[in-house]
Design a protein around this motif. Structure first.
Motif, PDB file in Angstrom:
ATOM      1  N   UNK A 290       0.797  -1.308   0.043  1.00 41.39           N
ATOM      2  CA  UNK A 290      -0.053   0.080  -0.359  1.00 41.39           C
ATOM      3  C   UNK A 290       1.019   0.861   0.046  1.00 41.39           C
ATOM      4  N   UNK A 291       2.411   1.335   1.163  1.00 47.06           N
ATOM      5  CA  UNK A 291       2.775   2.502   1.212  1.00 47.06           C
ATOM      6  C   UNK A 291       3.219   2.674  -0.571  1.00 47.06           C
ATOM      7  N   UNK A 292       4.035   1.655  -1.254  1.00 46.65           N
ATOM      8  CA  UNK A 292       4.687   1.305  -2.268  1.00 46.65           C
ATOM      9  C   UNK A 292       3.370   2.205  -3.804  1.00 46.65           C
ATOM     10  N   UNK A 293       2.730   1.770  -3.374  1.00 45.55           N
ATOM     11  CA  UNK A 293       1.450   1.759  -4.238  1.00 45.55           C
ATOM     12  C   UNK A 293       1.314   3.231  -4.150  1.00 45.55           C
ATOM     13  N   UNK A 294       1.051   3.690  -3.643  1.00 45.68           N
ATOM     14  CA  UNK A 294       0.839   5.477  -2.394  1.00 45.68           C
ATOM     15  C   UNK A 294       1.628   6.789  -3.493  1.00 45.68           C
ATOM     16  N   UNK A 295       3.426   5.884  -2.889  1.00 45.39           N
ATOM     17  CA  UNK A 295       4.472   6.647  -3.744  1.00 45.39           C
ATOM     18  C   UNK A 295       4.115   6.286  -5.265  1.00 45.39           C
ATOM     19  N   UNK A 296       3.307   5.397  -5.999  1.00 43.32           N
ATOM     20  CA  UNK A 296       3.127   5.525  -7.441  1.00 43.32           C
ATOM     21  C   UNK A 296       2.600   6.841  -8.304  1.00 43.32           C
ATOM     22  N   UNK A 297       1.211   6.670  -7.085  1.00 38.97           N
ATOM     23  CA  UNK A 297       0.113   7.190  -7.024  1.00 38.97           C
ATOM     24  C   UNK A 297       0.552   9.112  -7.015  1.00 38.97           C
ATOM     25  N   UNK A 298       1.664   9.332  -6.138  1.00 41.88           N
ATOM     26  CA  UNK A 298       2.236  10.176  -5.744  1.00 41.88           C
ATOM     27  C   UNK A 298       2.958  11.120  -7.209  1.00 41.88           C
ATOM     28  N   UNK A 299       3.588   9.796  -7.835  1.00 40.23           N
ATOM     29  CA  UNK A 299       3.879   9.949  -8.971  1.00 40.23           C
ATOM     30  C   UNK A 299       3.131  10.399 -10.612  1.00 40.23           C
ATOM     31  N   UNK A 300       2.007  10.806  -9.720  1.00 40.28           N
ATOM     32  CA  UNK A 300       0.555  11.024 -10.862  1.00 40.28           C
ATOM     33  C   UNK A 300       1.221  10.745 -12.526  1.00 40.28           C
TER      34      UNK A 300
END
Length: 144
Positions: free
Chosen positions: A133-143
């Motif tokens: 979930x944390x790594x997927x959140x990073x991916x989302x922040x890269x947008x």
């Protein structure tokens, strides 16, 4: 918070991308420099790996992707809590290109893939879902 554990083959303190020995060492080296080269190199190493991504390279790649997200103005909590990184970002004021952001997103996706040692190590723990979930959140922040 995940504590160092014998079931993990890496030093680990928490789920976020900076809380392991490889990423901590990489951030320390980055913040002693004034350019973006270490970020590009860490991301390229992950993206250009043809087969299995080893855990140290994956950890550095995630840390580099976190730096990209922070440079975009979308830092994660671990980035804002790292005084050396905050000072480095203020001093260097990096502006990642669209290509660098895309490379960062590819690196994160590669670390999440089945042929990633870091993913395998986390999958062996009870904290795997939180890490993912944390790594997927990073991916989302890269947008991307």
């Amino acid at each position: 918070m995940l504590q160092p554990s014998e079931d993990l083959e890496m030093g680990c303190w928490a789920i976020d991308s900076f809380s392991n020995d490889d990423a901590a060492d990489w951030i320390a080296e980055l913040t002693e420099q004034d350019d973006w080269t270490p970020v590009d190199e860490a991301l390229a190493t992950v993206v250009e790996t043809i087969e299995y991504v080893e855990a140290p390279e994956a950890a550095e790649g995630l840390a580099a992707a976190e730096v990209v997200a922070a440079a975009l103005g979308r830092p994660g909590p671990a980035a804002t809590a790292n005084p050396a990184l905050v000072k480095w970002l203020a001093r260097t004021q990096p502006r990642p290109s669209r290509q660098q952001v895309e490379t960062a997103a590819k690196a994160v996706a590669r670390v999440l893939a089945e042929d990633s040692e870091l993913r395998e190590l986390w999958a062996e723990t009870s904290d795997f879902e939180a890490w993912r979930t944390d790594v997927e959140g990073l991916l989302a922040r890269l947008n991307v």
